[in-house]
Design a protein around this motif. Structure first.
Motif, mmCIF file in Angstrom:
data_model
loop_
_atom_site.group_PDB
_atom_site.id
_atom_site.type_symbol
_atom_site.label_atom_id
_atom_site.label_comp_id
_atom_site.label_asym_id
_atom_site.label_seq_id
_atom_site.Cartn_x
_atom_site.Cartn_y
_atom_site.Cartn_z
ATOM 1 N N SER A 57 -23.933 5.514 3.317
ATOM 2 C CA SER A 57 -24.513 4.421 4.091
ATOM 3 C C SER A 57 -24.300 4.668 5.576
ATOM 4 C CB SER A 57 -23.873 3.086 3.685
ATOM 5 O OG SER A 57 -24.053 2.831 2.310
ATOM 6 N N GLU A 93 -19.978 -4.395 9.913
ATOM 7 C CA GLU A 93 -20.687 -4.152 8.656
ATOM 8 C C GLU A 93 -19.692 -3.632 7.621
ATOM 9 O OE1 GLU A 93 -23.848 -1.542 9.712
ATOM 10 O OE2 GLU A 93 -24.897 -3.038 10.929
ATOM 11 N N SER A 94 -19.088 -4.556 6.890
ATOM 12 C CA SER A 94 -17.970 -4.229 6.000
ATOM 13 C C SER A 94 -18.381 -3.326 4.838
ATOM 14 C CB SER A 94 -17.339 -5.517 5.461
ATOM 15 O OG SER A 94 -18.324 -6.310 4.806
ATOM 16 N N LYS A 95 -19.547 -3.573 4.245
ATOM 17 C CA LYS A 95 -19.978 -2.747 3.114
ATOM 18 C C LYS A 95 -20.214 -1.295 3.542
ATOM 19 C CE LYS A 95 -22.068 -6.405 0.310
ATOM 20 N NZ LYS A 95 -23.304 -6.867 -0.370
ATOM 21 N N CYS A 141 -16.799 0.335 4.228
ATOM 22 C CA CYS A 141 -16.091 0.735 3.001
ATOM 23 C C CYS A 141 -16.699 1.999 2.405
ATOM 24 C CB CYS A 141 -16.125 -0.406 1.985
ATOM 25 S SG CYS A 141 -15.144 -1.845 2.450
ATOM 26 N N ASN A 142 -18.029 2.072 2.409
ATOM 27 C CA ASN A 142 -18.696 3.259 1.881
ATOM 28 C C ASN A 142 -18.353 4.500 2.695
ATOM 29 O OD1 ASN A 142 -21.424 5.073 2.276
ATOM 30 N ND2 ASN A 142 -21.105 4.488 0.136
#
Length: 348
Positions: A187, A206-208, A211-212
């Protein structure tokens, strides 16, 4: 103390003259690297234009067009001028992508730079304490175990350790009843701020994506961090032991100086050789950790150059080689400057 030392060094006229000499010598060095890379790529007995156009089935008109575009039938000095001017103006395009080579490299550089920063950080966090501990516990069981580990890391191919870590991650996920992660998907932040994907995702909240990216970069960084951590630990152990056996340390022990103060003197005297190791290992990673990027499917400079080998894209290969060589040359200059800042006894 560090600031006063830096001021003393930077005020030295000898140091200024040294910097001027080094900057002047960079010019013929870089030109020499350009000429060598040109000679390797362009003076080889092969039909580059036909290889770029598709090999045996290539259309003759396309082959002729590529020969004219890249001046492949011109005299060598004309080819070298085309290559040099293309590099200086960033107009040298890849025959397989059609984009300027350095524009491509600068677009991929943040991925490689981020991997290099994380890898060196992990290596320092592992190598420094382990190396110092091993030196202080010389010839004990702990020291022997650490030395075995450092030797194994020195001998371990990075791609093999990468596959082992990938397999361990997949097995762990399966044991937990979870679907193994896909290392082929990555991402990206919605906007580019610094160029470093993880830092941009953090700044944008943008946390997602964050994490990715952390997951995707942590495992290759851990792979390289373990290998370079073993190198750092072995080097630090040997450097600390050399300083501990020096006369001034023996004198400090005889005077009854506390061990903590002695350790500070030891670490300070191991800084200069340590900077060399860390600096050039960081430069090596900036040039692209080719096999590790391939194992973990990271879109960095290393994997890009690897794919170019199969397309026989000499322009990309030579541009990447030159890019890496310039990084090493500049790293050498920065290391020499740090020498003078850290240790004012060094004279130029």
């Amino acid at each position: 103390m560090f600031r006063s030392t830096a001021n003393v060094v930077l005020s030295m006229p000898n140091f200024a003259r040294y910097l001027a000499r080094r900057f002047i010598t960079l010019i013929p060095t870089v030109l020499g690297v350009v000429f060598i890379t040109f000679a390797i790529g362009y003076i080889i007995p092969s039909d580059l234009a036909r290889a770029w156009a598709g090999g045996i089935k290539a259309r003759p008109e396309l082959v002729e067009e590529l020969k004219k575009k890249y001046h492949l039938e011109d005299p060598l000095f004309a080819q070298f001028y085309f290559f040099l001017s293309g590099i200086l103006t960033n107009s040298l395009e890849s025959p397989t992508t059609g984009a300027p080579i350095f524009s491509i490299l600068m677009a991929l550089f943040p991925f490689t730079a981020q991997l290099a920063i994380m890898s060196v950080s992990i290596a320092i966090l592992i190598g420094f304490p382990v190396g110092i501990f091993s030196a202080l516990k010389r010839d004990t069981i702990s020291d022997y175990l650490i030395r075995i580990w450092t030797l194994s890391m020195n001998a371990m191919p990075a791609f093999l350790l990468g596959y082992i870590i990938r397999y361990a991650v997949d097995v762990t996920y399966e044991e937990m009843g979870m679907v193994p992660p896909e290392f082929s998907k990555i991402s990206m932040p919605s906007h580019r701020i610094t160029g470093l994907p993880i830092l941009d995702a953090l700044l944008l909240g943008e946390s997602k994506v964050l994490c990715n990216l952390l997951f995707r970069f942590f495992w290759p960084a851990l792979t390289l961090g373990l290998i370079y951590g073993g190198i750092y630990a072995r080097f630090i152990r040997n450097s600390v032991l050399d300083v501990l056996n020096s006369e001034f340390i023996i004198f400090l022990k005889a005077k009854g100086v506390p061990k903590s103060a002695i350790l500070r003197h030891v670490l300070k005297n191991t800084m200069i050789p340590l900077i060399t190791v860390i600096g050039f290992s960081f430069a090596n990673l900036l040039g692209g950790a080719v096999l590790v990027e391939i194992v973990f499917h990271l879109p960095g400079i290393g994997s890009f150059m690897y794919n170019s080998l199969f397309l026989y894209d000499v322009v990309i290969i030579l541009g990447t080689t030159l890019f890496f060589a310039v990084i090493v040359i500049l790293t050498s200059l920065i290391i020499d400057i740090l020498y003078g800042i850290i240790d004012p006894r060094i004279r130029y």
